[in-house]
Design an enzyme around this catalytic site. Structure first.
Site, PDB file in Angstrom:
ATOM      1  CD  GLU A   1      -1.836  -2.428   1.449  1.00 29.95           C
ATOM      2  OE1 GLU A   1      -0.364  -2.734   1.901  1.00 29.95           O
ATOM      3  OE2 GLU A   1      -2.490  -3.299   1.850  1.00 29.95           O
TER       4      GLU A   1
ATOM      5  CG  MET B   1      22.571  11.520   3.471  1.00 32.45           C
ATOM      6  SD  MET B   1      23.350  12.984   2.794  1.00 32.45           S
ATOM      7  CE  MET B   1      22.477  13.675   1.630  1.00 32.45           C
TER       8      MET B   1
ATOM      9  CG  PHE C   1      -9.673  -9.367  11.840  1.00 35.79           C
ATOM     10  CD1 PHE C   1      -8.393  -9.878  12.366  1.00 35.79           C
ATOM     11  CD2 PHE C   1      -9.993  -9.496  10.419  1.00 35.79           C
ATOM     12  CE1 PHE C   1      -7.555 -10.489  11.210  1.00 35.79           C
ATOM     13  CE2 PHE C   1      -9.063  -9.986   9.485  1.00 35.79           C
ATOM     14  CZ  PHE C   1      -7.890 -10.494  10.027  1.00 35.79           C
ATOM     15  CD  GLN C   2      -7.542  -7.230   8.152  1.00 37.56           C
ATOM     16  OE1 GLN C   2      -8.191  -7.184   7.346  1.00 37.56           O
ATOM     17  NE2 GLN C   2      -6.328  -7.773   7.734  1.00 37.56           N
TER      18      GLN C   2
ATOM     19  CE  LYS D   1     -17.352  -6.212   4.016  1.00 43.03           C
ATOM     20  NZ  LYS D   1     -16.709  -7.669   4.394  1.00 43.03           N
TER      21      LYS D   1
END
Ligand SMILES: Cc1ncc(C[n+]2csc(CCOP(=O)(O)OP(=O)(O)O)c2C)c(N)n1
Lengths: 562, 173
Positions: A49, A468, A111-112, A161
């Site tokens: 993502e 760097m 969940f999630q 949802k």
């Protein structure tokens, strides 16, 4: 007819003329993906993502349109966070859509479930949790309006949802009401007059141009301003390309790794005209040593940027193109020839320089690329030494040709951003200049690039270390190097071939010179592993606590002596 | 110097978190914050007291303005305004001391709202000066608990800092 809110969302995107979205599906966002089945909008399936967010970002930077990305709830949403923060720091217009657990489960550690509106509060211009399906289209319209107007930025819409599955009557609103949001576009007329007077009085003006020039589309006005006032122009990392790199008034980048002459011109100027820039600490370094002799005119659309870091003498809040358009008619041609002569001397005496001895030099790679790239090619960098070399050694004549993660400095940005850029401008060559470490942060997106058949040209400036950070440890930790060297040597040419690219490994300047023309014109995707001098540092460099005039690393002579 | 800001916000969920988050993220210190609805249920009014010099206040102001939910900010510090705060104080009150405490309550025009076996709970409203004086005079008896609402303020006379004029109904679908 009633449709689901998820279908309405897709219809809203169509109404906003969205052609491409970048995303990754999951449970909570299932209804939205389902709705894409009946849409002309193309969905690009990414590999992570973070990639989706950077792709939307790169796409937006190149096209000037709003980039759109989506992810599912929980881990999908948190994976977007770096990409959202990156867009926020560089004022990139983006709409981010996340799935959320059903409203009945919100707040139960389902969940999630993560509180993504809470998490992104400080890194979005605004965000919404959709609770009422009837509000959805108003929210989407607001999101696009907020993302793309004023000072642009990312706006997130979190869609539970059950809300997504609710049936509603679809109507896209014509008007929205945001009583607390009224960006100022027109500059205050008294200030505009005053600015003209100060500019005309100045004998040693310098223009300091930032990313706002690109966002506002003010490059033509900037050019006219510079030529009218005979004012040399220095730019920030974000401002690269806003002023033609081959123009005699071009000074290159200023700040921590700026050119000696840009920094010196700012130090000596009597009037600093800041356009669409925000006096970032990497530009200003030590505040008391920054433009100490100058009257500072600061033009920006975000009032909060004015007076935040340095005190300005004349602030103008407004859209840059509009404000410059109002100032220009009040100006007359000036030649400031003594000042220009002095600046010319600075350029001659303190040019950018590096030693050609030893192994292949990264600066040489950038110079060669610069020489051979087409004028409208897009260069995308990652974060690190290579980014600074590209910014210093490459020249651009138009905005939206150089893309880099500025404010956040997020490694891993380059590859996905280049994918987004290429999808936004398929007819233009997209050249990546990237470090070996940065490529390994998001290289899974090589799969996305292959799938979309994007002929990217990837130049890995490979020092097999975190260049760097090694440089920082050299200066600030007395060369006590730790955790900056990779022990495993990855063969990037072979890696590229796995993804169907042409792969080359280059060790010498001759090899590069010989291969480059064919690489840049090849219709195939190419990865070029440039094995560079591992010890090379980025110079000039302003050490911590020093003013920009006190840079080290390009000659021992003192500016005062020229 | 302490500044009193009258901030009108859209009464959206999360608006308090946005304002509070902004203060903590930018390192601004809130002395007090009181929030509630106005006569328009879609709009809330926050009274925020912040300490700082003019430059600091300018940043607070501008950053607050950037929040989309913030409709209007008025720094009313220098205007004529009335301000009030309500405080509940639970004070230790042995039988022998009650009369003395009740006398103080009278003087400050406070009210006793609860009587316990060994305590009295007192309610007082007023401006900062009065409340501090009252608190100081009760302290010798032993304050067991104290809660303040935070200050609310309103401009005197006809002027108003709670009308935004721009709150139109929006086009809903
Ligand atoms: C996500 C992230 N983590 C850490 C850093 C700190 N950092 C800045 S530059 C750099 C090294 C980059 O190495 P490489 O990609 O090989 O580029 P080079 O500097 O060698 O050109 C690191 C670790 C960062 N900018 N971003």
């Amino acid at each position: 007819m009633e449709i689901t809110a998820a279908e309405a969302l897709v219809r809203c995107l169509e109404q906003e003329n969205v052609e491409l979205v970048f995303g990754y599906p999951g449970g909570a966002i299932l209804p939205v993906y389902d709705a894409f089945n009946n849409s002309t909008i193309k969905h690009i399936l990414v590999r992570h993502e973070q990639g989706a967010a950077h792709m939307a970002d790169g796409y937006a930077r190149v096209t000037g349109k709003v980039g759109v990305c989506l992810a599912t709830s929980g881990p999908g949403a948190t994976n977007l966070v770096t990409g959202i923060a990156n867009a926020y720091m560089d004022s990139v217009p983006m709409v981010v859509i996340t799935g959320q657990v059903p409203t009945t489960q919100v707040g139960t550690d389902a969940f999630q479930e993560v509180d993504i509106t809470g998490i992104t509060l400080p890194i979005t211009k605004h965000n919404f949790l959709v609770k009422d399906p009837k509000q959805l289209s108003v929210i989407v319209k607001k999101a696009f309006h907020l993302a793309s107007t004023g000072r642009p930025g990312p706006v997130l819409i979190d869609l539970p949802k059950d809300v997504a599955l609710s049936k509603i009557k679809f109507k896209y609103p014509k008007n929205i009401n945001l009583p607390g949001y009224k960006p100022t576009y027109k500059g205050h007329s008294a200030m505009v007059q005053q600015a003209g007077k100060i500019m005309m009085k100045s004998e040693r003006p310098v223009i300091y141009a930032g990313g706002g020039v690109r966002i506002s589309g003010a490059a033509p006005e900037l050019l006219q301003l510079a030529e009218t006032l005979s004012a040399p122009v220095t730019h920030t990392l974000m401002g690269l390309g806003c002023f033609p790199g081959d123009h005699p008034l071009f000074l290159g980048m200023l700040g921590l790794h700026g050119t000696r002459y840009a920094n010196q011109a700012v130090t000596e100027c009597d009037c600093l005209i800041a356009v669409g820039a925000r006096f970032d600490d990497r530009v200003v370094t030590k505040i008391s040593g920054f433009a100490p002799e100058a009257r500072i005119i600061h033009i920006d659309i975000d009032p909060a940027e004015i007076g935040k870091n340095v005190t300005t003498h004349l602030p103008i809040v407004g859209d840059l193109k509009t404000v410059l358009g109002a100032i220009l008619p009040n100006l007359e041609k000036k030649d400031n020839s003594r000042w220009l002569k002095r600046v010319c001397r600075m350029k001659e005496e303190f040019p950018l320089s590096y030693s050609q001895e030893g192994r292949l030099k990264p600066q040489f790679v950038c110079e060669k690329l610069n020489e051979l790239k087409e004028d409208n090619a897009i260069v995308v960098t990652d974060v690190g030494q290579h980014q600074m070399w590209a910014a210093l050694y490459m020249r651009f004549n138009e905005p939206r040709c150089f893309i880099s993660s500025g404010g956040l400095g997020a490694m891993g940005f380059c590859l996905p951003a280049a994918i987004g850029a290429k999808m936004g401008a398929p007819e233009r060559n997209v050249i990546m200049v990237i470090g070996d470490a940065g490529l390994q942060m998001t290289m899974q997106e090589l799969g996305t690039a292959a799938e979309q058949k994007l002929p990217l040209k990837i130049f890995v400036l490979n020092n097999n270390r975190l260049g760097m950070v090694r440089q920082l440890q050299e200066f600030y930790c007395d060369k006590r190097y730790i955790s900056v060297d990779f022990e495993f040597n990855l063969d990037f040419a072979a890696l590229g071939r796995l993804y169907g690219m042409e792969g080359y490994t280059i060790n010498t300047p001759e090899q590069l010179t010989e291969l480059l023309p064919q690489i840049l014109t090849s219709p195939a995707p190419v990865i070029v592993d440039c094995i560079i001098d591992r010890e090379e540092n980025v110079y000039p460099m302003v050490l911590n606590g020093s003013a920009i005039s006190e840079a080290i690393g390009s000659g021992k002579r003192r500016m005062e002596d020229i | 110097m302490a500044h009193t800001l009258a901030v009108l916000v859209e009464n959206n969920p999360g608006v308090l978190a946005r304002v509070a988050g902004l203060f903590s993220r930018r390192g601004f210190n809130i002395d007090s914050l009181a929030v509630g609805r106005t006569d328009n249920p879609a709009v809330s009014r926050m009274t925020i007291v912040v300490e700082g010099d003019d430059r600091y206040l300018e940043q607070v102001n501008k950053q607050l303005h950037k929040l989309v939910d913030v409709i209007k900010i008025s720094d009313i510090t220098k205007d004529a305004y009335v301000d009030r705060e309500l405080v509940l104080i639970k004070v230790h009150a042995e039988a022998a001391k009650r009369a003395e405490i009740m006398q103080l309550v009278d003087i400050f025009r406070a009210r006793i709202v609860d009587v316990g076996l060994k305590t009295l709970t007192v309610e007082v409203t007023g401006n900062e000066g009065k409340i501090t004086a009252f608190e100081d005079s009760l302290r010798p008896f032993g304050i067991k608990e104290l809660v303040r609402t935070g200050k609310i303020a309103m401009l005197r006379g006809f002027k108003s800092s709670s009308k935004s004029n721009s709150h139109k109904e929006e086009d809903e679908s």
